[in-house]
Write a protein that holds these residues in place. Structure first.
Motif, PDB file in Angstrom:
ATOM      1  N   ALA A   1      42.831 -57.175   0.516  1.00  0.00           N
ATOM      2  CA  ALA A   1      42.106 -58.231  -0.200  1.00  0.00           C
ATOM      3  C   ALA A   1      41.793 -59.315   0.815  1.00  0.00           C
ATOM      4  CB  ALA A   1      42.933 -58.798  -1.346  1.00  0.00           C
TER       5      ALA A   1
ATOM      6  N   LYS B   1      46.333 -53.151  -6.546  1.00  0.00           N
ATOM      7  CA  LYS B   1      44.903 -53.413  -6.771  1.00  0.00           C
ATOM      8  C   LYS B   1      44.700 -54.256  -8.031  1.00  0.00           C
ATOM      9  CE  LYS B   1      43.550 -48.993  -4.711  1.00  0.00           C
ATOM     10  NZ  LYS B   1      43.019 -47.640  -5.018  1.00  0.00           N
TER      11      LYS B   1
ATOM     12  N   VAL C   1      45.555 -50.719   1.339  1.00  0.00           N
ATOM     13  CA  VAL C   1      44.968 -51.575   0.303  1.00  0.00           C
ATOM     14  C   VAL C   1      44.849 -53.003   0.840  1.00  0.00           C
ATOM     15  CG1 VAL C   1      45.256 -52.508  -2.028  1.00  0.00           C
ATOM     16  CG2 VAL C   1      45.898 -50.130  -1.536  1.00  0.00           C
TER      17      VAL C   1
ATOM     18  N   PRO D   1      39.753 -55.808  -4.750  1.00  0.00           N
ATOM     19  CA  PRO D   1      40.637 -54.860  -4.074  1.00  0.00           C
ATOM     20  C   PRO D   1      39.831 -53.878  -3.221  1.00  0.00           C
ATOM     21  CG  PRO D   1      40.467 -54.321  -6.411  1.00  0.00           C
ATOM     22  CD  PRO D   1      39.690 -55.582  -6.206  1.00  0.00           C
TER      23      PRO D   1
ATOM     24  N   ILE E   1      45.686 -57.826  -7.275  1.00  0.00           N
ATOM     25  CA  ILE E   1      44.646 -58.442  -6.446  1.00  0.00           C
ATOM     26  C   ILE E   1      43.479 -58.891  -7.318  1.00  0.00           C
ATOM     27  CG2 ILE E   1      42.864 -57.895  -4.724  1.00  0.00           C
ATOM     28  CD1 ILE E   1      45.018 -56.163  -3.299  1.00  0.00           C
ATOM     29  N   GLU E   2      43.089 -58.008  -8.224  1.00  0.00           N
ATOM     30  CA  GLU E   2      41.970 -58.327  -9.110  1.00  0.00           C
ATOM     31  C   GLU E   2      42.326 -59.489 -10.033  1.00  0.00           C
ATOM     32  OE1 GLU E   2      38.481 -55.679 -11.133  1.00  0.00           O
ATOM     33  OE2 GLU E   2      40.532 -54.880 -11.179  1.00  0.00           O
TER      34      GLU E   2
END
Length: 417
Positions: free
Chosen positions: A72, A52, A70, A62, A55-56
Motif C-alpha cells: 500500500a 488487503k 502485498v 491494496p 489496507i482498503e
C-alpha cells in the motif's frame, strides 16, 4: 512562528492490538495454540486477503506483485525515491503472534496516522508485506524477488521439505511463479527500507529497554557435516580400537567454545542443532554421524576465519580418531550493515521521544538483510518476553510495542521530509 504539528503525533495502540489479535486467529491450531500460516498455505493466503481488506479500510489501494508481496502506498505527488516499511506475515509452524506480523501491522498504522493527520510526505511511503520470509521454499522469496535475486531456474525448482514445488503451490492458488521475476525493483527508486521486529532474543528484556536500534544484521553459513568411522560390536570392541564417529562429534562440539574465543568475536555464534547417529543401535559403536552446523557473525572476515578454524578442527579430530569427514555448505547469507544515516535518524528520534534504547546487532536473518544488498536499511527491535520466539509463548508488552511503533512513525516522518 510555525508550529511542528508532527512533533506530538503518536500511533493508536488500540488499532494495533486489534489487528495483531485478528491476524493471530488465521492459521491458529486450537490444540497447541500455535499459528500455522506457512507461506502460500491456505491460511497464508487468507492472511494476505485480510491485509488487503485492512489496507482498503484505511483508504489505500491494496497492491500485489508477482511474488505475492502485498503493498500500500501513501503518495507524495512526486517521483523521488520512496521509503519502504514492512516485514512479513507468514510464519513457521506452531508460531507466535508477532514475528513478522508486528512490522506489517505497525507499518500500516504509520500510514494510517499520516493520512488521518493530513501529512503529505515529501516522498512516497510504501508498506510492504513480503512473502515467505520464513523460508518454506528455501529462501526469502518475496524480498529476494524485489531485490532482483530470483531467476527462472530457481523459481522452477524451489521446493519445501515435503517436496512440494513453489510453482505448483502458487498454481494451486491461480498464480504463475514465473511472474515473481517481474517483482524486481530499481534500487534507484528506493531511498531506504525500515523494519520493526521483535528481537527474538533476551537482550532487551534483560536490560529492560523498550527499543533496540540495529546496527548490523548477522551473516551465517550452515553446513551438513558427516563423520565416518566403523560400526562395530559394543561389547567386543576395545575402547582403544574403536573408530567411533559419535566420539568425534562429541569432541568437535566441545571444541566450539575455544574456536569462537580464538577466531570469533563477541557477536559470533555456533550451533549444532541436529544430529543423527547411525546405525543407531544401543549395542553398536556408531559408524556414522551426520549433523548440522550453524555459524553466525556480523563480519564476513570473521565468518571466513571461523570456517577455516572449524575445518581445521574437524580434520584434526578425524585424523586422531581414524575417521573420515566431509561437509556440504547448505546456505550462506552475507552480513549486512545498517545504514549509518538511518541508524542516526532512529537514534535522534528515540531521544526526541524520550525512549531508552540499545544499539545492538540482529542475530537472526530478516527481509532487511536481503533489501540491504540493494538499498540502505534500518531496523527497530522491541523486547521479546524471556527471549522467546517461534512458539506460542512469543510475546511483547503492549507498552513496548507502542514505543517501537512511535519510533518507527517518527523515523518515517524524518526520512520523508
Amino acid at each position: 512562528m510555525s508550529v511542528d504539528v508532527t512533533a506530538d503525533l503518536r500511533v493508536k495502540l488500540d488499532r494495533i492490538k486489534t489487528d495483531i489479535l485478528e491476524l493471530a486467529e488465521l492459521g491458529r491450531d486450537p490444540a497447541d495454540k500455535g499459528i500455522y500460516r506457512m507461506a502460500f498455505t491456505d491460511a497464508d493466503m487468507q492472511g494476505k486477503q485480510w491485509l488487503k481488506d485492512r489496507i482498503e479500510d484505511a483508504g489505500f489501494e491494496p497492491l500485489q506483485d508477482g511474488a505475492l508481496n502485498v503493498s500500500a502506498v501513501l503518495e507524495s505527488g512526486n517521483d523521488r525515491p520512496r521509503i519502504l516499511v514492512g516485514s512479513h506475515i507468514d510464519t513457521v509452524p506452531c508460531a507466535g503472534a508477532l514475528d513478522g506480523t508486528l512490522g506489517v501491522v505497525v507499518g500500516l498504522e504509520c500510514l494510517r496516522c499520516l493520512k488521518e493527520n493530513g501529512i503529505v510526505p515529501q516522498r512516497d511511503v510504501e508498506l510492504i508485506a513480503f512473502s515467505d520470509e520464513e523460508g518454506r521454499f528455501g529462501g526469502m522469496f518475496g524480498s529476494q524477488s524485489v531485490a532482483g535475486q530470483m531467476n527462472p531456474g530457481a523459481v522452477a525448482t524451489m521446493k519445501d521439505l515435503n517436496g512440494i514445488l513453489l510453482s505448483d503451490e502458487l498454481k494451486r492458488h491461480g498464480y504463475d511463479a514465473r511472474e515473481a521475476l517481474d517483482a524486481a525493483r530499481d534500487p534507484e527508486s528506493i531511498a531506504g527500507y525500515l523494519e520493526l521486529h521483535i528481537e527474538q532474543g533476551p537482550v532487551l528484556d534483560h536490560v529492560q529497554k523498550p527499543v533496540g536500534i540495529v546496527d548490523e544484521i548477522t551473516g551465517l553459513f550452515t553446513w551438513a557435516v558427516r563423520l565416518r568411522g566403523e560400526a562395530n560390536h559394543a561389547g567386543t570392541t576395545p575402547m582403544e580400537l574403536r573408530n567411533d564417529a559419535f566420539m568425534g562429534l562429541a569432541e568437535f562440539a566441545n571444541e566450539l567454545p575455544r574456536i569462537l574465543e580464538e577466531n570469533g568475536s563477541d557477536r559470533s555464534r555456533a550451533t549444532i542443532g541436529k544430529a543423527q547417529i547411525m546405525p543407531g543401535a544401543a549395542n553398536t559403536v556408531p559408524g556414522l554421524v551426520e549433523f548440522s552446523l550453524d555459524v553466525r557473525d556480523t563480519s564476513d572476515e570473521t565468518l571466513d576465519e571461523l570456517a577455516a578454524a572449524l575445518r581445521k578442527a574437524l580434520s584434526a579430530i578425524a585424523r586422531r580418531r581414524n575417521l573420515m569427514f566431509d561437509f556440504e555448505q547448505m546456505s550462506y547469507l552475507q552480513p549486512v550493515k545498517c545504514s549509518e544515516l538511518i541508524v542516526n535518524q532512529l537514534t535522534q528520534q528515540a531521544k526526541h521521544l524520550g525512549l531508552a534504547y540499545q544499539t545492538m546487532p540482529s542475530g537472526a536473518a530478516h527481509d532487511a538483510q536481503i533489501m540491504g544488498r540493494i538499498v540502505p536499511v534500518g531496523m527497530v527491535f522491541v523486547p521479546s518476553k524471556n527471549g522467546q520466539s517461534h512458539s506460542p509463548a512469543e510475546w511483547t508488552a503492549w507498552s513496548d510495542i507502542e514505543a517501537g511503533a512511535n519510533l518507527l512513525l517518527h523515523a518515517i516522518m524524518s526520512m520523508t521530509r
